[in-house]
Scaffold this motif. Structure first.
Motif, PDB file in Angstrom:
ATOM      1  N   ALA A  66       0.827  -1.201   0.000  1.00  0.00           N
ATOM      2  CA  ALA A  66       0.000   0.000   0.000  1.00  0.00           C
ATOM      3  C   ALA A  66       0.867   1.260   0.000  1.00  0.00           C
ATOM      4  N   ALA A  67       1.960   1.233   0.756  1.00  0.00           N
ATOM      5  CA  ALA A  67       2.857   2.396   0.799  1.00  0.00           C
ATOM      6  C   ALA A  67       3.571   2.592  -0.538  1.00  0.00           C
ATOM      7  N   LEU A  68       3.898   1.513  -1.226  1.00  0.00           N
ATOM      8  CA  LEU A  68       4.590   1.607  -2.514  1.00  0.00           C
ATOM      9  C   LEU A  68       3.660   1.937  -3.677  1.00  0.00           C
ATOM     10  N   ASP A  69       2.411   1.546  -3.579  1.00  0.00           N
ATOM     11  CA  ASP A  69       1.454   1.777  -4.660  1.00  0.00           C
ATOM     12  C   ASP A  69       0.857   3.169  -4.531  1.00  0.00           C
ATOM     13  N   GLY A  70       1.723   4.170  -4.671  1.00  0.00           N
ATOM     14  CA  GLY A  70       1.323   5.557  -4.459  1.00  0.00           C
ATOM     15  C   GLY A  70       0.245   6.053  -5.399  1.00  0.00           C
ATOM     16  N   ASP A  71       0.204   5.544  -6.625  1.00  0.00           N
ATOM     17  CA  ASP A  71      -0.805   6.010  -7.568  1.00  0.00           C
ATOM     18  C   ASP A  71      -2.076   5.164  -7.538  1.00  0.00           C
ATOM     19  N   GLY A  72      -2.081   4.132  -6.697  1.00  0.00           N
ATOM     20  CA  GLY A  72      -3.275   3.322  -6.512  1.00  0.00           C
ATOM     21  C   GLY A  72      -3.660   2.460  -7.705  1.00  0.00           C
ATOM     22  N   ASP A  73      -2.703   2.164  -8.587  1.00  0.00           N
ATOM     23  CA  ASP A  73      -3.030   1.353  -9.759  1.00  0.00           C
ATOM     24  C   ASP A  73      -2.967  -0.151  -9.493  1.00  0.00           C
ATOM     25  N   GLY A  74      -2.643  -0.531  -8.246  1.00  0.00           N
ATOM     26  CA  GLY A  74      -2.593  -1.942  -7.906  1.00  0.00           C
ATOM     27  C   GLY A  74      -1.313  -2.631  -8.314  1.00  0.00           C
ATOM     28  N   LEU A  75      -0.258  -1.840  -8.609  1.00  0.00           N
ATOM     29  CA  LEU A  75       1.022  -2.390  -9.043  1.00  0.00           C
ATOM     30  C   LEU A  75       2.175  -1.679  -8.353  1.00  0.00           C
ATOM     31  N   VAL A  76       3.266  -2.418  -8.117  1.00  0.00           N
ATOM     32  CA  VAL A  76       4.506  -1.850  -7.591  1.00  0.00           C
ATOM     33  C   VAL A  76       5.590  -2.103  -8.635  1.00  0.00           C
ATOM     34  N   ALA A  77       6.161  -1.022  -9.137  1.00  0.00           N
ATOM     35  CA  ALA A  77       7.204  -1.122 -10.153  1.00  0.00           C
ATOM     36  C   ALA A  77       8.517  -1.594  -9.534  1.00  0.00           C
ATOM     37  N   ARG A  78       9.309  -2.286 -10.327  1.00  0.00           N
ATOM     38  CA  ARG A  78      10.595  -2.836  -9.884  1.00  0.00           C
ATOM     39  C   ARG A  78      11.489  -1.738  -9.321  1.00  0.00           C
ATOM     40  N   ALA A  79      11.617  -0.621 -10.035  1.00  0.00           N
ATOM     41  CA  ALA A  79      12.501   0.470  -9.599  1.00  0.00           C
ATOM     42  C   ALA A  79      12.050   1.046  -8.267  1.00  0.00           C
ATOM     43  N   ASP A  80      10.745   1.195  -8.077  1.00  0.00           N
ATOM     44  CA  ASP A  80      10.221   1.727  -6.811  1.00  0.00           C
ATOM     45  C   ASP A  80      10.495   0.765  -5.660  1.00  0.00           C
ATOM     46  N   TYR A  81      10.329  -0.517  -5.910  1.00  0.00           N
ATOM     47  CA  TYR A  81      10.590  -1.535  -4.893  1.00  0.00           C
ATOM     48  C   TYR A  81      12.060  -1.497  -4.471  1.00  0.00           C
ATOM     49  N   LEU A  82      12.942  -1.536  -5.450  1.00  0.00           N
ATOM     50  CA  LEU A  82      14.374  -1.550  -5.141  1.00  0.00           C
ATOM     51  C   LEU A  82      14.809  -0.273  -4.435  1.00  0.00           C
ATOM     52  N   ALA A  83      14.290   0.872  -4.862  1.00  0.00           N
ATOM     53  CA  ALA A  83      14.639   2.140  -4.209  1.00  0.00           C
ATOM     54  C   ALA A  83      14.176   2.158  -2.758  1.00  0.00           C
TER      55      ALA A  83
ATOM     56  N   SER B 225      12.142   5.381   5.153  1.00  0.00           N
ATOM     57  CA  SER B 225      11.532   4.386   4.275  1.00  0.00           C
ATOM     58  C   SER B 225      10.303   3.799   4.950  1.00  0.00           C
ATOM     59  N   PRO B 226       9.145   4.438   4.759  1.00  0.00           N
ATOM     60  CA  PRO B 226       7.936   3.881   5.344  1.00  0.00           C
ATOM     61  C   PRO B 226       7.680   2.459   4.858  1.00  0.00           C
ATOM     62  N   VAL B 227       8.093   2.171   3.632  1.00  0.00           N
ATOM     63  CA  VAL B 227       7.925   0.836   3.090  1.00  0.00           C
ATOM     64  C   VAL B 227       8.792  -0.148   3.860  1.00  0.00           C
ATOM     65  N   GLY B 228      10.058   0.213   4.077  1.00  0.00           N
ATOM     66  CA  GLY B 228      10.958  -0.648   4.838  1.00  0.00           C
ATOM     67  C   GLY B 228      10.439  -0.898   6.230  1.00  0.00           C
ATOM     68  N   GLU B 229       9.951   0.149   6.859  1.00  0.00           N
ATOM     69  CA  GLU B 229       9.423  -0.017   8.207  1.00  0.00           C
ATOM     70  C   GLU B 229       8.204  -0.929   8.211  1.00  0.00           C
ATOM     71  N   ALA B 230       7.364  -0.824   7.185  1.00  0.00           N
ATOM     72  CA  ALA B 230       6.193  -1.701   7.102  1.00  0.00           C
ATOM     73  C   ALA B 230       6.608  -3.151   6.888  1.00  0.00           C
TER      74      ALA B 230
END
Length: 175
Positions: free
Chosen positions: A130-147, A158-163
């Motif tokens: 949910a934190a990574l899917d900022g645009d709400g399209d239901g997908l997490v891009a590879r670059a966003d995940y790795l970053a 990194s709210p994602v890392g903390e989650a």
């Protein structure tokens, strides 16, 4: 979260048996768990590449070659530079294994399969997605995940890392 605390969380996930040492078997098992979770076969080129990247990462992490990595060894090695030179190909390869439709992004099911295979509770994976899917399209891009993972291991916000790495709250029991 500071860099040392972030490293402790990642170390604890990698040290699957909790004995204070990451073994080669524990580290290598990550690829095997993601392979099983995604239904891929041993001869899949992505599995072969993920194993090779994992072996290179293990060799870098276990610098003294004794077959185990303590937290002190891990903490001295891990960080932004190690991520950029060693870990990014490993985590990218694991992402690619989970990307079963090959579109360069993970949906919630693929993301949850990846993160639970890597040792995160499913609820944490859902919060991270949910934190990574900022645009709400239901997908997490590879670059966003790795970053996001890089930010976490570098001790950056990194709210994602903390989650991903926080302990899942136990359900309350009402009496």
């Amino acid at each position: 979260m500071d860099e040392t605390a972030a490293k402790r969380l990642v170390f604890a996930m990698l040290d699957a048996d909790g004995d204070g040492v990451i073994s080669k078997a524990e580290y290598s098992a990550r690829v095997e768990r993601v392979t099983l979770a995604t239904g891929r076969t041993d001869d899949d080129p992505l599995v072969i590449a993920a194993r090779a990247n994992g072996a290179r990462a293990w060799a870098a992490m276990d610098a003294d070659g004794d077959g185990g990595v303590t937290f002190d060894e891990y903490a001295a090695w891990a960080g932004a530079e190690a991520f950029d030179t060693v870990c990014e190909p490993v985590l990218g390869g694991l992402f690619d294994l989970a990307d079963t439709d090959g579109d360069g992004a993970l949906d919630l099911k693929e993301f949850t399969a990846l993160r639970t295979a890597l040792g995160n509770p499913a609820g944490n994976a859902e919060a991270a997605f949910a934190a990574l899917d900022g645009d709400g399209d239901g997908l997490v891009a590879r670059a966003d995940y790795l970053a996001s993972v890089r930010s976490h291991v570098a001790g950056e916000d990194s709210p994602v890392g903390e989650a991903l790495y926080r302990r899942e709250a136990k359900p309350s029991v009402r009496g």
